[in-house]
Each structure stands twice: as structure tokens, then as C-alpha cells.
Design an enzyme around this catalytic site. Structure first.
Site, PDB file in Angstrom:
ATOM      1  N   ASP A   1       0.837  -1.206   0.000  1.00  0.00           N
ATOM      2  CA  ASP A   1       0.000   0.000   0.000  1.00  0.00           C
ATOM      3  C   ASP A   1       0.875   1.261   0.000  1.00  0.00           C
ATOM      4  O   ASP A   1       0.530   2.267  -0.619  1.00  0.00           O
ATOM      5  CB  ASP A   1      -0.890   0.032   1.258  1.00  0.00           C
ATOM      6  CG  ASP A   1      -1.864  -1.141   1.284  1.00  0.00           C
ATOM      7  OD1 ASP A   1      -2.742  -1.162   2.167  1.00  0.00           O
ATOM      8  OD2 ASP A   1      -1.726  -2.025   0.414  1.00  0.00           O
TER       9      ASP A   1
ATOM     10  N   TYR B   1       1.672   2.358  -3.415  1.00  0.00           N
ATOM     11  CA  TYR B   1       0.492   2.963  -4.064  1.00  0.00           C
ATOM     12  C   TYR B   1       0.355   4.411  -3.570  1.00  0.00           C
ATOM     13  O   TYR B   1       0.221   5.355  -4.355  1.00  0.00           O
ATOM     14  CB  TYR B   1      -0.776   2.161  -3.731  1.00  0.00           C
ATOM     15  CG  TYR B   1      -2.028   2.701  -4.389  1.00  0.00           C
ATOM     16  CD1 TYR B   1      -2.791   3.701  -3.778  1.00  0.00           C
ATOM     17  CD2 TYR B   1      -2.430   2.249  -5.647  1.00  0.00           C
ATOM     18  CE1 TYR B   1      -3.911   4.221  -4.399  1.00  0.00           C
ATOM     19  CE2 TYR B   1      -3.559   2.763  -6.263  1.00  0.00           C
ATOM     20  CZ  TYR B   1      -4.295   3.745  -5.636  1.00  0.00           C
ATOM     21  OH  TYR B   1      -5.406   4.264  -6.252  1.00  0.00           O
ATOM     22  N   ASP B   2       0.435   4.574  -2.255  1.00  0.00           N
ATOM     23  CA  ASP B   2       0.257   5.925  -1.673  1.00  0.00           C
ATOM     24  C   ASP B   2       1.340   6.876  -2.180  1.00  0.00           C
ATOM     25  O   ASP B   2       1.066   8.039  -2.506  1.00  0.00           O
ATOM     26  CB  ASP B   2       0.313   5.843  -0.139  1.00  0.00           C
ATOM     27  CG  ASP B   2      -0.846   5.012   0.413  1.00  0.00           C
ATOM     28  OD1 ASP B   2      -0.759   4.535   1.557  1.00  0.00           O
ATOM     29  OD2 ASP B   2      -1.834   4.817  -0.350  1.00  0.00           O
TER      30      ASP B   2
ATOM     31  N   SER C   1     -36.663  -7.351 -13.384  1.00  0.00           N
ATOM     32  CA  SER C   1     -36.432  -8.199 -12.208  1.00  0.00           C
ATOM     33  C   SER C   1     -36.590  -9.659 -12.642  1.00  0.00           C
ATOM     34  O   SER C   1     -37.106  -9.935 -13.731  1.00  0.00           O
ATOM     35  CB  SER C   1     -37.442  -7.848 -11.122  1.00  0.00           C
ATOM     36  OG  SER C   1     -38.727  -7.982 -11.681  1.00  0.00           O
TER      37      SER C   1
ATOM     38  N   LYS D   1     -26.282 -15.010  -6.473  1.00  0.00           N
ATOM     39  CA  LYS D   1     -27.177 -13.835  -6.492  1.00  0.00           C
ATOM     40  C   LYS D   1     -26.761 -12.917  -5.334  1.00  0.00           C
ATOM     41  O   LYS D   1     -27.041 -13.182  -4.171  1.00  0.00           O
ATOM     42  CB  LYS D   1     -28.630 -14.265  -6.346  1.00  0.00           C
ATOM     43  CG  LYS D   1     -29.617 -13.100  -6.565  1.00  0.00           C
ATOM     44  CD  LYS D   1     -31.061 -13.578  -6.636  1.00  0.00           C
ATOM     45  CE  LYS D   1     -32.027 -12.422  -6.892  1.00  0.00           C
ATOM     46  NZ  LYS D   1     -31.936 -11.346  -5.875  1.00  0.00           N
TER      47      LYS D   1
ATOM     48  N   ARG E   1     -31.214   1.004 -10.188  1.00  0.00           N
ATOM     49  CA  ARG E   1     -32.224   0.335 -11.027  1.00  0.00           C
ATOM     50  C   ARG E   1     -33.526   1.118 -10.993  1.00  0.00           C
ATOM     51  O   ARG E   1     -34.203   1.263 -12.002  1.00  0.00           O
ATOM     52  CB  ARG E   1     -32.443  -1.080 -10.496  1.00  0.00           C
ATOM     53  CG  ARG E   1     -33.489  -1.880 -11.244  1.00  0.00           C
ATOM     54  CD  ARG E   1     -33.655  -3.281 -10.656  1.00  0.00           C
ATOM     55  NE  ARG E   1     -34.769  -3.933 -11.308  1.00  0.00           N
ATOM     56  CZ  ARG E   1     -36.044  -3.714 -11.001  1.00  0.00           C
ATOM     57  NH1 ARG E   1     -36.351  -2.865 -10.028  1.00  0.00           N
ATOM     58  NH2 ARG E   1     -37.017  -4.314 -11.660  1.00  0.00           N
TER      59      ARG E   1
ATOM     60  N   LYS F   1     -34.181 -18.765  -4.841  1.00  0.00           N
ATOM     61  CA  LYS F   1     -33.993 -18.037  -3.580  1.00  0.00           C
ATOM     62  C   LYS F   1     -33.709 -19.018  -2.443  1.00  0.00           C
ATOM     63  O   LYS F   1     -34.438 -20.009  -2.271  1.00  0.00           O
ATOM     64  CB  LYS F   1     -35.278 -17.264  -3.244  1.00  0.00           C
ATOM     65  CG  LYS F   1     -35.706 -16.270  -4.311  1.00  0.00           C
ATOM     66  CD  LYS F   1     -34.822 -15.045  -4.339  1.00  0.00           C
ATOM     67  CE  LYS F   1     -35.219 -14.112  -3.213  1.00  0.00           C
ATOM     68  NZ  LYS F   1     -34.582 -12.783  -3.319  1.00  0.00           N
TER      69      LYS F   1
HETATM   70  N1  LIG Z   1     -32.490  -8.702 -11.287  1.00  0.00           N
HETATM   71  C1  LIG Z   1     -31.548  -9.277 -12.026  1.00  0.00           C
HETATM   72  O1  LIG Z   1     -31.630  -9.377 -13.218  1.00  0.00           O
HETATM   73  C2  LIG Z   1     -30.337  -9.818 -11.338  1.00  0.00           C
HETATM   74  C3  LIG Z   1     -29.979  -9.652 -10.031  1.00  0.00           C
HETATM   75  C4  LIG Z   1     -28.750 -10.272  -9.714  1.00  0.00           C
HETATM   76  C5  LIG Z   1     -28.071 -10.283  -8.479  1.00  0.00           C
HETATM   77  N2  LIG Z   1     -28.603  -9.679  -7.395  1.00  0.00           N
HETATM   78  N3  LIG Z   1     -26.877 -10.909  -8.362  1.00  0.00           N
HETATM   79  C6  LIG Z   1     -26.316 -11.550  -9.410  1.00  0.00           C
HETATM   80  C7  LIG Z   1     -26.965 -11.571 -10.647  1.00  0.00           C
HETATM   81  C8  LIG Z   1     -26.319 -12.274 -11.777  1.00  0.00           C
HETATM   82  N4  LIG Z   1     -25.116 -12.803 -11.577  1.00  0.00           N
HETATM   83  O2  LIG Z   1     -26.899 -12.329 -12.840  1.00  0.00           O
HETATM   84  C9  LIG Z   1     -28.181 -10.924 -10.786  1.00  0.00           C
HETATM   85  S1  LIG Z   1     -29.175 -10.748 -12.198  1.00  0.00           S
END
Ligand SMILES: NC(=O)c1cc2c(N)ncc(C(N)=O)c2s1
Length: 318
Positions: free
Chosen positions: A34, A37-38, A83, A115, A136, A310
Site C-alpha cells: 500500500d 500505491y500511496d 427483475s 445472487k 435500477r 432463492k
Molecule cells: N435482477 C436481475 O436481473 C439480477 C440480479 C442479480 C443479483 N442480485 N446478483 C447476481 C446476478 C447475476 N449474476 O446475474 C443478478 S441478475
């Protein structure tokens, strides 16, 4: 030193700092301590101070912008940020694959990705420079949070791609940053954040980029919006190309040729997710071939070529 020599030195220092930053924040494998870098950053700041007319927005010295904003501007997403439909068990996951296979007469391969439990954002690059970042929002209208996203060190300010591209990903707060932030908040008598997702969202909603910069946010990129370059055949090729451009791609993605492989991947990460160091709330499964994605298209709300499996909700982090 004259202006031309200063420009030469600034160019060299920026390239070096961008490389060091990429190694440290994107590849998680720094090649210098580091302190080095600094030292280089101090050199850059000194030359830019002596020649302010040579400072440009894409300089690594300009990540933390100027004054706090009064409000965030609205941004239209020309390509909607949809979504995902959800699957809550193996049967619903297999139903998704059956529907996808019914929509095309070719064999289907899938890509599985973690995800990330954070905040979906869109990043636009023009002439290789990061020019706009947005939330989004409702999928068609988001908020311009460019100044806050510039402070996320794993977001490159420049990329080797001249065409305009828009990439999408999830900003998140790693567990370590979350625990440190809540320690600080408790010491100051502030309400701690309930979970890393709320902490990341709260940080990106700050009008002062200096506060966002102090929150150690991170990002994984996983998709594209407007894309005026090259013809890639599959989502997995796109992920490789985004990695080549210098974006941070989650390394745990896997191409799966059968649903049994998808189920194995889902079961593996349902058990392994506490070891990741950041929150995930499921697995995203996508049809890999882009022509098949296009053939399958969208329902009113979701793509037919992707699903979010999920995980059952975990006990809340304390
Ligand atoms: N709402 C969406 O389209 C997505 C939401 C997410 C998320 N929260 N994390 C990973 C991905 C991924 N790897 O595609 C996606 S895609």
C-alpha cells in the site's frame, strides 16, 4: 518541468495507479505494498496541483468528487432493468428449465451465478470512460448516482473499449466493512444497519460522495444493457469479455449442461455461502446462448431465459 513533461509524467503515473488499483480492488492480488500505491498517488497529486489544467475526471486522483449534491437526477434506462422470476425449490427450478427447453429446439446450457444481496446498478462508458452510474429504480427510471459510484474502488474509471457500453451489476458491502461500520455507528450512538444490503443502499443514497467513499463498497458485474460492440455468442463469453475489460466478475460462476449440475451447484452454495465474506440470497440461473435468450424473450415482468433460485431466509446478521 514544462507542461509536456508534466503530461508525460501524469500519463505514466495514472497508468501505474490504475494497474495497482485493478490488482488490489478487482483481482484482490496487489503486486506492490500500500505504501508504494500511496507514494505514487502523492506524486500524481503533486504534478496535478502544479498543472491543474492537466487534471481530467478519469484521473485516479478524482475518485472522490467535489461538493455534496442537492438531489439525485432521474435517469431513463433505454434497456429496462428487469427483475427476475423466483424459484423456491428444486421442482420450480426444473419447471423453469422445462419451459425454457420447450421454447427452442436446440439443447440448452445454463450459467449459474451467485445472487449478490446488494443494490442493482447500471454503469455507462463512452470512449472508454465511466460517464454515468444509476440505480435500477423501478426498472425504467433510476437515479443518477455517478459521483457515489466513482468512489467504489473496484469500478474502473476507464476501460479499453471505445464503443459505448452499459454494464450492470450489484453493489454490495462486504461483511468486514459492514461489521466495522456498525461498530463506528454504535460508538457514535447512531442506529446500526440491520444488514449489509441496507448499509450498501444507505451508503449509495448519500448526497455527499465523501461519505459513500468511506463505506468500502464493492461490486460484481454480471450483465449488459446497451451494447454497441462486437457480437458475442453466449453469456459466459460476455462474462469473460467484461473481465478482460477490467470489470470485477464474481469468480464462482459455472456453465452447467444439465439441470442436475445446476441443482448440485445450488446445494453446494446453499451450504457454503457463510464462507463467502459477502451476502448472497440465492443463485441466478440463465440460459447461456444469447440467440436462445432472444428466442425466449420476456413476460410482462421477467425474462423467460433466467430465474432466481432463492435460499430460505437466514437468521439476521447481528
Ligand atoms: N435482477 C436481475 O436481473 C439480477 C440480479 C442479480 C443479483 N442480485 N446478483 C447476481 C446476478 C447475476 N449474476 O446475474 C443478478 S441478475
Amino acid at each position: 518541468m514544462d507542461k509536456q513533461q508534466a503530461q508525460q509524467q501524469i500519463t505514466e503515473l495514472r497508468e501505474l495507479l490504475n494497474q495497482y488499483g485493478h490488482e488490489y480492488y478487482v483481482l484482490d492480488s496487489p503486486s506492490v505494498p500500500d505504501s508504494e500505491y500511496d507514494r505514487k498517488m502523492q506524486e500524481l497529486l503533486k504534478v496535478e496541483e502544479a498543472f491543474p489544467e492537466l487534471v481530467t475526471a478519469d484521473s485516479p486522483s478524482q475518485r472522490i468528487g467535489g461538493e455534496p449534491l442537492d438531489a439525485f437526477q432521474k435517469v431513463q434506462h433505454n434497456v429496462a432493468m428487469m427483475s427476475l422470476g423466483n424459484a423456491f425449490n428444486e421442482g420450480e427450478l426444473r419447471d423453469f428449465a422445462r419451459r425454457a427447453k420447450a421454447g427452442t429446439d436446440e439443447p440448452i446450457s445454463f450459467v449459474c451465478e451467485l445472487k449478490i444481496d446488494g443494490l442493482a446498478v447500471s454503469l455507462t462508458y463512452e470512449n472508454g470512460k465511466f460517464v454515468r452510474g444509476a440505480t435500477r429504480g423501478d426498472g425504467t427510471t433510476g437515479e443518477d448516482i455517478t459521483s457515489n459510484l466513482r468512489t467504489v474502488r473496484s469500478i474502473p474509471l476507464t476501460i479499453p473499449e471505445e464503443n459505448t457500453i452499459e454494464v450492470r451489476g450489484e453493489v454490495f458491502m462486504p461483511h468486514k466493512s459492514f461489521l466495522k461500520l456498525n461498530e463506528r455507528r454504535k460508538e457514535k450512538g447512531d442506529e446500526p444497519f440491520a444488514n449489509p444490503r441496507n448499509a450498501a443502499a444507505g451508503s449509495l443514497r448519500q448526497l455527499d460522495p465523501k461519505i459513500a467513499a468511506s463505506r468500502n463498497l464493492d461490486i460484481f458485474l454480471y450483465g449488459v444493457g446497451e451494447w454497441q460492440t462486437g457480437t458475442l455468442v453466449s453469456h459466459s463469453e460476455r462474462l469473460d469479455y467484461l473481465l478482460e475489460l477490467g470489470f470485477k466478475i464474481n469468480p464462482e460462476w459455472r456453465r452447467c449442461d444439465t439441470m442436475d449440475e445446476v441443482i448440485d451447484y445450488v446445494n453446494y452454495w446453499e451450504e457454503k455461502r457463510p464462507d463467502l465474506g459477502y451476502e448472497i440470497d440465492g443463485i441466478v440461473v440463465k440460459v447461456d446462448n444469447l440467440d436462445q435468450q432472444e428466442e425466449l424473450g420476456f413476460t410482462a415482468k421477467n425474462p423467460r431465459w433466467a430465474i432466481a433460485y432463492k435460499f430460505p431466509a437466514e437468521e439476521v446478521m447481528t
